[in-house]
Write a protein that holds these residues in place. Sequence first.
Motif, mmCIF file in Angstrom:
data_model
loop_
_atom_site.group_PDB
_atom_site.id
_atom_site.type_symbol
_atom_site.label_atom_id
_atom_site.label_comp_id
_atom_site.label_asym_id
_atom_site.label_seq_id
_atom_site.Cartn_x
_atom_site.Cartn_y
_atom_site.Cartn_z
ATOM 1 N N ASN A 75 0.810 -1.217 0.000
ATOM 2 C CA ASN A 75 0.000 0.000 0.000
ATOM 3 C C ASN A 75 0.847 1.272 0.000
ATOM 4 O O ASN A 75 0.457 2.277 -0.593
ATOM 5 N N ALA A 76 1.991 1.233 0.669
ATOM 6 C CA ALA A 76 2.867 2.399 0.715
ATOM 7 C C ALA A 76 3.374 2.767 -0.675
ATOM 8 O O ALA A 76 3.598 3.937 -0.976
ATOM 9 N N LYS A 77 3.566 1.762 -1.516
ATOM 10 C CA LYS A 77 4.044 1.974 -2.879
ATOM 11 C C LYS A 77 2.913 1.996 -3.900
ATOM 12 O O LYS A 77 3.160 2.204 -5.087
ATOM 13 N N ASN A 78 1.687 1.760 -3.427
ATOM 14 C CA ASN A 78 0.521 1.690 -4.312
ATOM 15 C C ASN A 78 0.786 0.714 -5.459
ATOM 16 O O ASN A 78 0.570 1.021 -6.637
ATOM 17 N N THR A 79 1.252 -0.468 -5.079
ATOM 18 C CA THR A 79 1.661 -1.469 -6.055
ATOM 19 C C THR A 79 1.063 -2.832 -5.727
ATOM 20 O O THR A 79 1.023 -3.239 -4.562
ATOM 21 N N LEU A 80 0.616 -3.525 -6.745
ATOM 22 C CA LEU A 80 0.062 -4.865 -6.647
ATOM 23 C C LEU A 80 1.037 -5.847 -7.279
ATOM 24 O O LEU A 80 1.682 -5.528 -8.280
ATOM 25 N N TYR A 81 1.121 -7.053 -6.718
ATOM 26 C CA TYR A 81 2.046 -8.060 -7.218
ATOM 27 C C TYR A 81 1.336 -9.380 -7.486
ATOM 28 O O TYR A 81 0.307 -9.690 -6.891
ATOM 29 N N LEU A 82 1.928 -10.157 -8.375
ATOM 30 C CA LEU A 82 1.497 -11.526 -8.596
ATOM 31 C C LEU A 82 2.741 -12.389 -8.745
ATOM 32 O O LEU A 82 3.442 -12.299 -9.754
ATOM 33 N N GLN A 83 3.017 -13.202 -7.735
ATOM 34 C CA GLN A 83 4.126 -14.138 -7.796
ATOM 35 C C GLN A 83 3.630 -15.416 -8.453
ATOM 36 O O GLN A 83 2.670 -16.024 -7.978
ATOM 37 N N MET A 84 4.275 -15.824 -9.530
ATOM 38 C CA MET A 84 3.859 -16.988 -10.289
ATOM 39 C C MET A 84 4.964 -18.036 -10.259
ATOM 40 O O MET A 84 6.057 -17.808 -10.766
ATOM 41 N N ASN A 85 4.673 -19.177 -9.666
ATOM 42 C CA ASN A 85 5.615 -20.280 -9.573
ATOM 43 C C ASN A 85 5.094 -21.489 -10.341
ATOM 44 O O ASN A 85 3.910 -21.587 -10.643
ATOM 45 N N SER A 86 5.995 -22.415 -10.627
ATOM 46 C CA SER A 86 5.635 -23.650 -11.333
ATOM 47 C C SER A 86 4.806 -23.359 -12.577
ATOM 48 O O SER A 86 3.756 -23.968 -12.811
ATOM 49 N N LEU A 87 5.280 -22.447 -13.378
ATOM 50 C CA LEU A 87 4.532 -22.008 -14.549
ATOM 51 C C LEU A 87 4.368 -23.129 -15.573
ATOM 52 O O LEU A 87 5.257 -23.959 -15.755
ATOM 53 N N LYS A 88 3.222 -23.123 -16.225
ATOM 54 C CA LYS A 88 2.871 -24.106 -17.232
ATOM 55 C C LYS A 88 2.607 -23.411 -18.563
ATOM 56 O O LYS A 88 2.261 -22.232 -18.588
ATOM 57 N N PRO A 89 2.753 -24.130 -19.680
ATOM 58 C CA PRO A 89 2.442 -23.524 -20.980
ATOM 59 C C PRO A 89 1.024 -22.956 -21.031
ATOM 60 O O PRO A 89 0.796 -21.957 -21.716
#
Length: 117
Positions: A75-89
Amino acid sequence: QVQLVESGGGLVQAGGSLRLSCAGSGIIFSINRMGWYRQAPGKQREFVASIGFGSSSNTRYADSVKGRFTISRDNAKNTLYLQMNSLKPEDTAVYYCNSYSSGINYWGKGILITVSS
């Protein structure tokens, strides 16, 4: 003026990881519901993940990404994240940052994620 700008996309091999970021302006992330959606070639846009607003930090995920993806915000940076692991095609798509405020959806321009076999 509302602006949502995604970053962190690219090409990755199956099984790898990436983290997407969404920087916002004109919207206060801490008091708005935020989320990620994606659209694969020839398919409809689909829900990926969301996170609650204000004092709520509730998260929910599409069945297809549950256990592999994690949504979070700073919230301090007004930023949203999405960590994506074990990615698939099957994760290959354009990913969109979303904000829902007073019944109105706001969208970023989208960023491409390509997962190779």
